[in-house]
Design a protein around this motif. Structure first.
Motif, PDB file in Angstrom:
ATOM      1  N   ASN A   1       0.830  -1.212   0.000  1.00 55.51           N
ATOM      2  CA  ASN A   1       0.000   0.000   0.000  1.00 55.51           C
ATOM      3  C   ASN A   1       0.860   1.256   0.000  1.00 55.51           C
ATOM      4  O   ASN A   1       0.568   2.223  -0.704  1.00 55.51           O
ATOM      5  CB  ASN A   1      -0.942   0.021   1.205  1.00 55.51           C
ATOM      6  N   THR A   2       1.919   1.243   0.805  1.00 53.20           N
ATOM      7  CA  THR A   2       2.814   2.391   0.870  1.00 53.20           C
ATOM      8  C   THR A   2       3.494   2.618  -0.474  1.00 53.20           C
ATOM      9  O   THR A   2       3.600   3.747  -0.953  1.00 53.20           O
ATOM     10  CB  THR A   2       3.877   2.196   1.971  1.00 53.20           C
ATOM     11  N   MET A   3       3.937   1.533  -1.115  1.00 54.08           N
ATOM     12  CA  MET A   3       4.587   1.663  -2.419  1.00 54.08           C
ATOM     13  C   MET A   3       3.593   2.166  -3.453  1.00 54.08           C
ATOM     14  O   MET A   3       3.919   3.019  -4.280  1.00 54.08           O
ATOM     15  CB  MET A   3       5.202   0.334  -2.855  1.00 54.08           C
ATOM     16  N   ASN A   4       2.373   1.679  -3.409  1.00 56.42           N
ATOM     17  CA  ASN A   4       1.336   2.121  -4.338  1.00 56.42           C
ATOM     18  C   ASN A   4       1.068   3.617  -4.190  1.00 56.42           C
ATOM     19  O   ASN A   4       0.999   4.349  -5.184  1.00 56.42           O
ATOM     20  CB  ASN A   4       0.056   1.312  -4.100  1.00 56.42           C
ATOM     21  N   ASN A   5       0.937   4.082  -2.954  1.00 56.18           N
ATOM     22  CA  ASN A   5       0.727   5.514  -2.701  1.00 56.18           C
ATOM     23  C   ASN A   5       1.921   6.338  -3.164  1.00 56.18           C
ATOM     24  O   ASN A   5       1.763   7.443  -3.685  1.00 56.18           O
ATOM     25  CB  ASN A   5       0.457   5.775  -1.214  1.00 56.18           C
ATOM     26  N   SER A   6       3.095   5.801  -2.967  1.00 57.38           N
ATOM     27  CA  SER A   6       4.304   6.508  -3.383  1.00 57.38           C
ATOM     28  C   SER A   6       4.406   6.586  -4.904  1.00 57.38           C
ATOM     29  O   SER A   6       4.885   7.587  -5.445  1.00 57.38           O
ATOM     30  CB  SER A   6       5.538   5.821  -2.801  1.00 57.38           C
ATOM     31  N   VAL A   7       3.935   5.563  -5.619  1.00 54.71           N
ATOM     32  CA  VAL A   7       3.912   5.620  -7.089  1.00 54.71           C
ATOM     33  C   VAL A   7       3.004   6.766  -7.525  1.00 54.71           C
ATOM     34  O   VAL A   7       3.341   7.527  -8.442  1.00 54.71           O
ATOM     35  CB  VAL A   7       3.455   4.273  -7.710  1.00 54.71           C
ATOM     36  N   ASP A   8       1.854   6.928  -6.838  1.00 54.76           N
ATOM     37  CA  ASP A   8       0.955   8.056  -7.150  1.00 54.76           C
ATOM     38  C   ASP A   8       1.689   9.381  -7.005  1.00 54.76           C
ATOM     39  O   ASP A   8       1.578  10.270  -7.860  1.00 54.76           O
ATOM     40  CB  ASP A   8      -0.268   8.053  -6.220  1.00 54.76           C
ATOM     41  N   MET A   9       2.416   9.529  -5.902  1.00 57.73           N
ATOM     42  CA  MET A   9       3.159  10.780  -5.659  1.00 57.73           C
ATOM     43  C   MET A   9       4.229  10.993  -6.727  1.00 57.73           C
ATOM     44  O   MET A   9       4.418  12.111  -7.213  1.00 57.73           O
ATOM     45  CB  MET A   9       3.773  10.765  -4.258  1.00 57.73           C
ATOM     46  N   GLN A  10       4.917   9.928  -7.105  1.00 58.94           N
ATOM     47  CA  GLN A  10       5.971  10.039  -8.111  1.00 58.94           C
ATOM     48  C   GLN A  10       5.379  10.392  -9.485  1.00 58.94           C
ATOM     49  O   GLN A  10       5.969  11.155 -10.235  1.00 58.94           O
ATOM     50  CB  GLN A  10       6.776   8.736  -8.212  1.00 58.94           C
ATOM     51  N   GLU A  11       4.208   9.851  -9.788  1.00 60.40           N
ATOM     52  CA  GLU A  11       3.537  10.190 -11.053  1.00 60.40           C
ATOM     53  C   GLU A  11       3.173  11.671 -11.082  1.00 60.40           C
ATOM     54  O   GLU A  11       3.368  12.331 -12.105  1.00 60.40           O
ATOM     55  CB  GLU A  11       2.271   9.349 -11.239  1.00 60.40           C
ATOM     56  N   SER A  12       2.658  12.177  -9.961  1.00 58.89           N
ATOM     57  CA  SER A  12       2.306  13.607  -9.889  1.00 58.89           C
ATOM     58  C   SER A  12       3.531  14.479 -10.109  1.00 58.89           C
ATOM     59  O   SER A  12       3.491  15.471 -10.839  1.00 58.89           O
ATOM     60  CB  SER A  12       1.686  13.941  -8.533  1.00 58.89           C
ATOM     61  N   ALA A  13       4.635  14.093  -9.472  1.00 60.95           N
ATOM     62  CA  ALA A  13       5.880  14.852  -9.637  1.00 60.95           C
ATOM     63  C   ALA A  13       6.358  14.788 -11.087  1.00 60.95           C
ATOM     64  O   ALA A  13       6.832  15.793 -11.638  1.00 60.95           O
ATOM     65  CB  ALA A  13       6.951  14.309  -8.702  1.00 60.95           C
ATOM     66  N   LEU A  14       6.208  13.626 -11.706  1.00 58.51           N
ATOM     67  CA  LEU A  14       6.620  13.467 -13.101  1.00 58.51           C
ATOM     68  C   LEU A  14       5.767  14.336 -14.019  1.00 58.51           C
ATOM     69  O   LEU A  14       6.282  14.966 -14.948  1.00 58.51           O
ATOM     70  CB  LEU A  14       6.518  12.000 -13.522  1.00 58.51           C
ATOM     71  N   LEU A  15       4.453  14.399 -13.757  1.00 62.44           N
ATOM     72  CA  LEU A  15       3.565  15.228 -14.575  1.00 62.44           C
ATOM     73  C   LEU A  15       3.965  16.700 -14.503  1.00 62.44           C
ATOM     74  O   LEU A  15       3.967  17.401 -15.506  1.00 62.44           O
ATOM     75  CB  LEU A  15       2.111  15.057 -14.130  1.00 62.44           C
ATOM     76  N   LYS A  16       4.319  17.168 -13.313  1.00 59.99           N
ATOM     77  CA  LYS A  16       4.774  18.557 -13.168  1.00 59.99           C
ATOM     78  C   LYS A  16       6.074  18.777 -13.921  1.00 59.99           C
ATOM     79  O   LYS A  16       6.276  19.787 -14.583  1.00 59.99           O
ATOM     80  CB  LYS A  16       4.960  18.906 -11.691  1.00 59.99           C
ATOM     81  N   GLN A  17       6.958  17.804 -13.824  1.00 58.55           N
ATOM     82  CA  GLN A  17       8.260  17.905 -14.474  1.00 58.55           C
ATOM     83  C   GLN A  17       8.122  17.887 -15.994  1.00 58.55           C
ATOM     84  O   GLN A  17       8.866  18.561 -16.702  1.00 58.55           O
ATOM     85  CB  GLN A  17       9.137  16.736 -14.002  1.00 58.55           C
TER      86      GLN A  17
END
Length: 195
Positions: free
Chosen positions: A65-81
């Motif tokens: 679950n923690t890794m799944n949530n972290s993938v969401d955060m990383q995707e958001s950061a990637l979209l901004k980038q």
């Protein structure tokens, strides 16, 4: 033995050595990405590796679950980038992540080495299962699970643990030695709680 015969005798040995000297892949994310049918593209690998590192640092039973949530955060950061990049390439990266996300997270969780805390919890769960097997009727819960470092049998890879089995009444004391050698729970040895 002639020189030619000697060479043929050594040739299989040389081939065997070259096969065994190849370093084995040990990174859980790389192994998961490959087995889930995805190459090691830079951006997707970075997202999964970062998510894995965050979940691994946090530890605990909720790793997936923690890794799944972290993938969401990383995707958001990637979209901004990638906001200034083409929409097509961004969509392609996100689609690639979506296609293998569940597989990579599940396999990464299975391949990662368990933390000491997780191994001690598995030991507690094993003992809990022996006292009160899963089913319609629960006989209680093993609580107050703590290391007994002052016990002479205590070793780093074979800690002695004690707890209290709470059955809704007086309950009873429990003691065990958890064999966690090699980074896995090998065995749970029942001990007399009053020794």
């Amino acid at each position: 033995m002639t020189k030619k015969q000697f060479f043929f005798c050594l040739a299989p040995l040389a081939i065997l050595q070259s096969c065994t000297s190849t370093p084995a892949e040990t990174d859980p994310v790389n192994i998961a990405l490959k087995s889930c049918g995805m190459g090691l593209s830079t951006q997707t690998t970075y997202i999964f590796k970062t998510a894995f590192a965050v979940a691994n640092k946090k530890g605990g039973v909720e790793f997936s679950n923690t890794m799944n949530n972290s993938v969401d955060m990383q995707e958001s950061a990637l979209l901004k980038q990638l906001s200034d990049k083409s929409a097509e390439s961004t969509k392609a990266i996100l689609a690639e992540i979506k296609d293998v996300r569940e597989c990579v997270i599940m396999q990464s969780a299975q391949l990662r080495p368990a933390s000491r805390t997780e191994l001690l919890e598995r030991c507690r769960e094993d003992l809990q299962q022996r006292i009160s097997p899963r089913g319609n009727i629960s006989y209680g819960t093993l609580r107050l699970w703590t290391q007994q470092r002052d016990d002479p049998r205590y070793k780093k890879d074979m800690p002695v643990m004690a707890g209290h089995f709470d059955n809704g009444g007086a309950g009873f004391a429990v003691k065990a030695q958890c064999d966690i050698r090699g980074g896995t729970l090998q065995e749970v040895i029942d001990l007399n709680p009053y020794e």
